[in-house]
Scaffold this motif. Structure first.
Motif, PDB file in Angstrom:
ATOM      1  N   TYR A 135     -30.946 -41.812 -70.219  1.00  0.00           N
ATOM      2  CA  TYR A 135     -31.541 -43.045 -70.751  1.00  0.00           C
ATOM      3  C   TYR A 135     -30.546 -44.199 -70.671  1.00  0.00           C
ATOM      4  N   LEU A 136     -29.359 -43.932 -71.194  1.00  0.00           N
ATOM      5  CA  LEU A 136     -28.334 -44.975 -71.243  1.00  0.00           C
ATOM      6  C   LEU A 136     -27.937 -45.438 -69.847  1.00  0.00           C
ATOM      7  N   ALA A 137     -27.677 -44.466 -68.962  1.00  0.00           N
ATOM      8  CA  ALA A 137     -27.166 -44.793 -67.629  1.00  0.00           C
ATOM      9  C   ALA A 137     -28.229 -45.457 -66.764  1.00  0.00           C
ATOM     10  N   ALA A 138     -29.496 -45.059 -66.944  1.00  0.00           N
ATOM     11  CA  ALA A 138     -30.561 -45.641 -66.122  1.00  0.00           C
ATOM     12  C   ALA A 138     -30.763 -47.122 -66.466  1.00  0.00           C
ATOM     13  N   GLN A 139     -30.460 -47.504 -67.724  1.00  0.00           N
ATOM     14  CA  GLN A 139     -30.541 -48.920 -68.100  1.00  0.00           C
ATOM     15  C   GLN A 139     -29.586 -49.740 -67.248  1.00  0.00           C
ATOM     16  N   TYR A 140     -28.384 -49.194 -67.027  1.00  0.00           N
ATOM     17  CA  TYR A 140     -27.405 -49.889 -66.189  1.00  0.00           C
ATOM     18  C   TYR A 140     -27.828 -49.798 -64.720  1.00  0.00           C
ATOM     19  N   GLY A 141     -28.313 -48.609 -64.303  1.00  0.00           N
ATOM     20  CA  GLY A 141     -28.650 -48.387 -62.899  1.00  0.00           C
ATOM     21  C   GLY A 141     -29.612 -49.420 -62.332  1.00  0.00           C
ATOM     22  N   GLY A 142     -30.546 -49.885 -63.157  1.00  0.00           N
ATOM     23  CA  GLY A 142     -31.517 -50.876 -62.706  1.00  0.00           C
ATOM     24  C   GLY A 142     -30.860 -52.170 -62.252  1.00  0.00           C
ATOM     25  N   SER A 143     -29.700 -52.491 -62.818  1.00  0.00           N
ATOM     26  CA  SER A 143     -29.040 -53.747 -62.456  1.00  0.00           C
ATOM     27  C   SER A 143     -28.472 -53.687 -61.037  1.00  0.00           C
ATOM     28  N   ILE A 144     -28.209 -52.480 -60.551  1.00  0.00           N
ATOM     29  CA  ILE A 144     -27.654 -52.339 -59.191  1.00  0.00           C
ATOM     30  C   ILE A 144     -28.666 -52.864 -58.177  1.00  0.00           C
ATOM     31  N   THR A 145     -29.937 -52.492 -58.386  1.00  0.00           N
ATOM     32  CA  THR A 145     -30.993 -52.976 -57.490  1.00  0.00           C
ATOM     33  C   THR A 145     -31.137 -54.486 -57.587  1.00  0.00           C
ATOM     34  N   SER A 146     -31.057 -54.999 -58.807  1.00  0.00           N
ATOM     35  CA  SER A 146     -31.200 -56.444 -59.005  1.00  0.00           C
ATOM     36  C   SER A 146     -30.087 -57.199 -58.308  1.00  0.00           C
ATOM     37  N   ILE A 147     -28.874 -56.686 -58.418  1.00  0.00           N
ATOM     38  CA  ILE A 147     -27.710 -57.395 -57.885  1.00  0.00           C
ATOM     39  C   ILE A 147     -27.628 -57.243 -56.367  1.00  0.00           C
ATOM     40  N   THR A 148     -27.851 -56.046 -55.848  1.00  0.00           N
ATOM     41  CA  THR A 148     -27.654 -55.830 -54.400  1.00  0.00           C
ATOM     42  C   THR A 148     -28.898 -56.152 -53.575  1.00  0.00           C
ATOM     43  N   LEU A 149     -30.077 -55.899 -54.137  1.00  0.00           N
ATOM     44  CA  LEU A 149     -31.302 -56.115 -53.365  1.00  0.00           C
ATOM     45  C   LEU A 149     -32.016 -57.413 -53.725  1.00  0.00           C
ATOM     46  N   GLY A 150     -31.713 -57.933 -54.914  1.00  0.00           N
ATOM     47  CA  GLY A 150     -32.418 -59.138 -55.340  1.00  0.00           C
ATOM     48  C   GLY A 150     -33.842 -58.871 -55.799  1.00  0.00           C
ATOM     49  N   ILE A 151     -34.160 -57.615 -56.063  1.00  0.00           N
ATOM     50  CA  ILE A 151     -35.471 -57.296 -56.642  1.00  0.00           C
ATOM     51  C   ILE A 151     -35.237 -56.450 -57.891  1.00  0.00           C
ATOM     52  N   PRO A 152     -36.041 -56.654 -58.920  1.00  0.00           N
ATOM     53  CA  PRO A 152     -35.784 -55.894 -60.155  1.00  0.00           C
ATOM     54  C   PRO A 152     -36.199 -54.439 -59.977  1.00  0.00           C
ATOM     55  N   GLY A 153     -35.276 -53.519 -60.286  1.00  0.00           N
ATOM     56  CA  GLY A 153     -35.630 -52.101 -60.221  1.00  0.00           C
ATOM     57  C   GLY A 153     -36.689 -51.782 -61.257  1.00  0.00           C
ATOM     58  N   GLU A 154     -36.535 -52.402 -62.409  1.00  0.00           N
ATOM     59  CA  GLU A 154     -37.513 -52.262 -63.484  1.00  0.00           C
ATOM     60  C   GLU A 154     -37.565 -53.596 -64.202  1.00  0.00           C
ATOM     61  N   ALA A 155     -38.547 -53.752 -65.119  1.00  0.00           N
ATOM     62  CA  ALA A 155     -38.725 -55.036 -65.794  1.00  0.00           C
ATOM     63  C   ALA A 155     -37.468 -55.481 -66.533  1.00  0.00           C
ATOM     64  N   GLN A 156     -36.746 -54.523 -67.159  1.00  0.00           N
ATOM     65  CA  GLN A 156     -35.574 -54.922 -67.964  1.00  0.00           C
ATOM     66  C   GLN A 156     -34.428 -55.434 -67.116  1.00  0.00           C
ATOM     67  N   SER A 157     -34.499 -55.249 -65.796  1.00  0.00           N
ATOM     68  CA  SER A 157     -33.439 -55.764 -64.920  1.00  0.00           C
ATOM     69  C   SER A 157     -33.803 -57.114 -64.323  1.00  0.00           C
ATOM     70  N   ALA A 158     -34.969 -57.643 -64.689  1.00  0.00           N
ATOM     71  CA  ALA A 158     -35.417 -58.898 -64.083  1.00  0.00           C
ATOM     72  C   ALA A 158     -34.477 -60.047 -64.432  1.00  0.00           C
ATOM     73  N   ALA A 159     -33.990 -60.080 -65.674  1.00  0.00           N
ATOM     74  CA  ALA A 159     -33.111 -61.176 -66.092  1.00  0.00           C
ATOM     75  C   ALA A 159     -31.771 -61.124 -65.356  1.00  0.00           C
ATOM     76  N   THR A 160     -31.382 -59.941 -64.911  1.00  0.00           N
ATOM     77  CA  THR A 160     -30.095 -59.785 -64.215  1.00  0.00           C
ATOM     78  C   THR A 160     -30.109 -60.476 -62.858  1.00  0.00           C
ATOM     79  N   ILE A 161     -31.292 -60.541 -62.227  1.00  0.00           N
ATOM     80  CA  ILE A 161     -31.379 -61.138 -60.889  1.00  0.00           C
ATOM     81  C   ILE A 161     -31.015 -62.617 -60.925  1.00  0.00           C
TER      82      ILE A 161
END
Lengths: 151, 502
Positions: free
Chosen positions: B66-92
Motif C-alpha cells: 500500500y505504502l510503496a504503491a502510493q510512491y510508485g504512481g509518481s514514477i509514471t507521472s514524472i517519466t511518462l507525463g500521465i497519471p498512473g492513478e488519480a492520486q498521482s495527477a497532482a505530481t504531473i
C-alpha cells in the motif's frame, strides 16, 4: 465503436433502475419471521438498498438526459473486449480440466496477441516466464494447490 | 506505548516479516509504477496470499505494498507525463516539466524523499493518535457504530465519483451486494434465488479482484489502440543541493500534516490530499510563479501528502473499523480473513500484530527510500512495460488468486462478472471505491442497527437518544443534502442573473 458517454450512462442507469425494481417487487426470496416492526425484518436492509439503487439510478438517468446535447464521444472497443472476455471465459472453464501450466501459458500468449503484441517470441517468453514464476510462488513457496493435467 | 512498540518490533524479528517488508515494497513500487494500476489493485492482487501467511507477515506485506504503491504512481507521472492513478495527477503538474527540462533524476529523487518523509510522518501520527482514539471508542455501542458507519458512507458518496448520484448508486449497490447470503442474525437466506453458492454471500476476494484488477484489463484494451507513450529514461539519481532541499522542507512537513488530516476522512484519500497540499503550498510559496513550470515545492507537496494519507487512512480503520479509502477497505477484508476485528480487541488481544504493523510500516518507508533512490532506472523502465505483455498476466494472477481460495468455479464467475461491472463503472464515472467501502462496511452497519434496536425499548428513536449518534446522523444528512441545495441555489442565481441582464 463510438458511443456518446451520455447515451451509455443513460442505458446503464436504466438497467440498474429496472433491475432494482424487479428485485424489489417481484422476488420473494427473503423469508421474515412474523411480528415486530418492519425495520427489524431480515428483508429491511436489502429493500432499503434497492430503493437507494433505484433512486440514484433515476437521478443519473435525469442527469444524462439533461446533458444529452453535450455529446461526449468515447471509444468502446467492442471487438477487443469481446475477444478478451471470450479468452477469459475459456481460460476459466478449462483451468480445472487442463491444468495450470497449459491453460495459463496459452491464455497469456492469446491475451498479449489480442492486445496488440505481434512479436510472437516475446509473447511466448513472457508467458513461459510468468508460468514458471507463478508456479514457484503459488505452488512451491505458498503450497497452494493449483489444478494439474494428468500429473 | 513504547512497550507495545517494542513488542511489535520483536514480532518482526523473523525472516517471514522482514521478507514481507522488502518484497512488499518492491512489488508495491513496481505495480504502482504501471499506468492504470495503483495501491488498490496492487493490494487486491496480493490479498489471496494473506490466506496462506500468518497474520503479521500478511498484514505487513499488504501494508508495505500500500505504502510503496502510493510512491510508485509518481514514477509514471514524472517519466511518462500521465497519471498512473488519480492520486498521482497532482505530481504531473510540476514533476513532468522538471523531466522535460532534462532532469528526471532530480524529480524522482525529490519525489522519493518527499514520499518517505510524508510516509514516516503519517505513520508516526498513526501511532500517536491510535491509542487515544481506541480509548474514546470504548464508549461506543451499536448506536454509535451505526451512526458512524452511516456518516462514513455519506462522506464516501459525496466525495467520490463525478456526482452525488453516482456516489449514491455505487454505495447503495455495495450495500445491496453485501446483503446477499444468509442473514447473520436470523439464519435465513436473502437474495440467493435458490443458488447454494450464494448462501455464504459474495466472496470478498474475487469481487475485489474483479472490480480493481480485471476491470483494468478491459480498460487497458482501449489504451492499446488509443495511445502510445515513450518513457523518458532516467539517468540515475540526482540529489537536490542545499538550497533546493531547504525549499522543499517546509512544504513536505506542512503537506504531510494535511495528508494525515485528509486521509482520516473516509473517501477523501490521497487524491484530494495531494491537490489540497499542492494548492496550499502554492498559496504560501515565495515563488508561486514557478508552479506549473517545474517547481520543486510543487512536486514535493503532493508527494508528501499522498504518502502521509496512508497513515491517516489507517487511523479510522484500525481504531474504529471504518476504512478511510478503497485500499483500506481491502485491508479490512484482510483483517477479516485473519479473524482479527479492528478496534479495542486489536489493540489489546492482538497488540503484537498491530504494533508490529506500525514498526513494519516505519521500516517499509526506509526500505522504500533505498529502493527509490537506487532503483530509479529500473522503476523508470518498469513504467514503460507494454500493457499487452502485462495485462494478461494481471488477469491470470487474479484468476489464480480467486480460484485458490475455495477451488470454486463460482468464484471465477464472480471475478469475471465484477470485472465487467468495474469496467462499466469506470466508463460511466461511478466510483468503485464507494462500492467497495460500502460492501465491506455493510455487515457492521446492519448488525449495529439491529442490535441497537433489539437492546432498546424505544424502537427507532434509540438513534436519537445518544448525542454522538445524533451529531453523526445530522452530519450525514448535511453531507448528502448540501450538494443538492448548493446546486439548486447556484442554478437560481444564474437564472436570476440571466433574467437581470435580459
Amino acid at each position: 465503436m463510438k458511443i456518446t458517454r451520455e447515451r451509455f450512462t443513460l442505458a446503464v442507469s436504466i438497467f440498474f433502475f429496472i433491475s432494482a425494481c424487479v428485485l424489489f417487487f417481484f422476488t420473494n426470496t427473503i423469508r421474515d419471521i412474523g411480528g415486530g416492526p418492519f425495520y427489524m425484518a431480515s428483508s429491511f436492509m436489502p429493500k432499503v438498498t434497492l430503493i437507494g439503487v433505484a433512486v440514484a439510478a433515476m437521478a443519473i438517468a435525469v442527469e444524462s438526459v439533461s446533458n444529452y446535447k453535450s455529446r461526449t464521444e468515447m471509444e468502446f472497443p467492442l471487438g477487443f473486449i469481446t475477444k478478451m472476455l471470450l479468452g477469459m471465459i475459456i481460460y476459466a472453464f478449462s483451468l480445472p480440466h487442463l491444468g495450470y501450466i497449459i491453460t495459463t501459458f496459452t491464455f497469456v500468449v492469446y491475451g498479449s496477441w489480442v492486445m496488440g503484441e505481434k512479436r510472437y517470441v516475446v509473447c511466448l517468453l513472457n508467458s513461459a516466464l510468468f508460468v514458471a514464476v507463478g508456479y514457484a510462488i503459488f505452488v512451491v513457496s505458498l503450497r497452494v494447490s493449483v489444478p494439474a493435467f494428468w500429473w | 506505548m513504547l512497550e507495545n512498540l517494542l513488542i511489535g518490533a520483536l514480532s518482526l524479528v523473523s525472516l517471514d516479516a522482514l521478507i514481507a517488508i522488502v518484497v512488499g515494497v518492491a512489488i508495491g513500487i513496481a505495480i504502482g509504477a504501471l499506468p492504470g494500476l495503483g495501491p488498490a489493485p496492487a493490494v487486491a492482487l496480493l490479498l489471496p496470499l494473506s490466506y496462506y501467511l500468518p497474520p503479521t507477515p500478511a498484514l505487513v506485506l499488504l501494508g508495505s505494498v500500500y505504502l510503496a504503491a502510493q510512491y510508485g504512481g509518481s514514477i509514471t507521472s514524472i517519466t511518462l507525463g500521465i497519471p498512473g492513478e488519480a492520486q498521482s495527477a497532482a505530481t504531473i503538474i510540476d514533476g513532468y516539466p522538471i523531466t522535460k527540462k532534462g532532469q528526471p533524476g532530480l524529480a524522482l529523487t525529490i519525489s522519493i524523499i518527499a514520499s518517505t518523509a510524508g510516509g514516516l510522518i503519517g505513520i508516526i501520527m498513526l501511532i500517536l493518535l491510535s491509542e487515544p482514539l481506541v480509548v474514546f471508542a470504548l464508549s461506543f455501542g451499536p448506536t454509535q457504530y451505526f451512526a458512524l458507519g452511516v456518516f462514513g458512507l455519506s462522506i464516501v458518496s459525496s466525495l467520490t465519483g463525478g456526482s452525488l448520484s453516482r456516489g449514491l448508486l455505487a454505495t447503495a449497490l455495495g450495500l445491496f451486494i453485501a446483503t446477499i447470503g444468509i442473514d447473520p442474525l436470523v439464519g435465513f437466506p436473502r437474495m440467493t434465488f435458490g443458488n447454494v453458492n450464494l448462501l455464504s454471500g459474495i466472496e470478498l476476494v474475487p469481487a475485489l479482484l474483479g472490480l480493481f484488477a480485471v476491470s483494468e484489463v478491459f480498460f487497458s484494451a482501449e489504451s492499446v489502440i488509443t495511445k502510445k507513450v515513450i518513457p523518458a529514461v532516467a539517468k540515475g539519481i540526482q540529489l537536490p543541493d542545499g538550497p533546493t532541499f531547504r525549499r522543499i522542507l517546509r512544504p513536505i512537513i506542512q503537506s504531510s500534516g494535511l495528508g494525515v488530516l485528509v486521509g482520516v476522512i473516509p473517501g477523501a484519500g490521497a487524491t484530494i490530499a495531494s491537490f489540497i497540499a499542492y494548492n496550499e503550498t502554492k498559496r504560501f510559496s515565495a515563488r508561486p510563479e514557478e508552479f506549473g513550470n517545474g517547481s520543486v515545492e510543487g512536486l514535493a507537496a503532493p508527494e508528501a501528502a499522498n504518502n502521509a494519507s496512508v497513515g491517516g487512512a489507517l487511523i479510522p480503520l484500525l481504531t474504529l473499523g471504518i476504512p478511510g479509502s478503497a485500499t483500506t477497505a481491502i485491508l479490512l477484508g484482510a483483517l477479516t480473513i485473519q479473524g482479527i476485528r479492528p478496534g479495542q480487541d486489536l489493540f489489546t488481544s492482538n497488540a503484537e500484530i498491530v504494533y508490529g504493523l506500525f514498526v513494519a510500516l516505519l521500516l517499509a518507508n526506509l526500505v522504500m527510500l533505498v529502493f527509490g533512490l537506487f532503483g530509479v532506472k529500473i522503476w523508470a523502465r518498469v513504467a514503460g512495460v507494454k500493457h499487452a505483455l502485462l495485462m494478461p498476466i494481471v488477469f491470470a494472477l487474479s484468476l489464480l488468486g480467486a480460484f485458490s481460495i475455495n477451488n470454486s468455479w463460482f468464484d471465477i464467475q464472480i471475478l469475471i462478472v465484477f470485472g465487467v461491472i468495474g469496467y462499466v463503472f469506470k466508463k460511466t464515472e461511478i466510483p468503485i471505491a464507494a462500492t467497495v467501502i460500502a460492501f465491506v462496511l455493510c455487515p457492521m452497519i446492519e448488525m449495529s442497527f439491529r442490535r441497537a434496536l433489539m437492546t432498546s425499548d424505544s424502537g427507532i428513536l434509540v438513534f436519537l437518544s445518544n448525542p454522538l449518534s445524533v451529531v453523526l446522523l445530522l452530519l450525514a444528512v448535511i453531507t448528502l443534502v448540501y450538494p443538492i441545495l448548493g446546486a439548486m441555489l447556484s442554478g437560481r442565481r444564474s437564472s436570476a442573473k440571466k433574467a437581470g441582464s435580459d
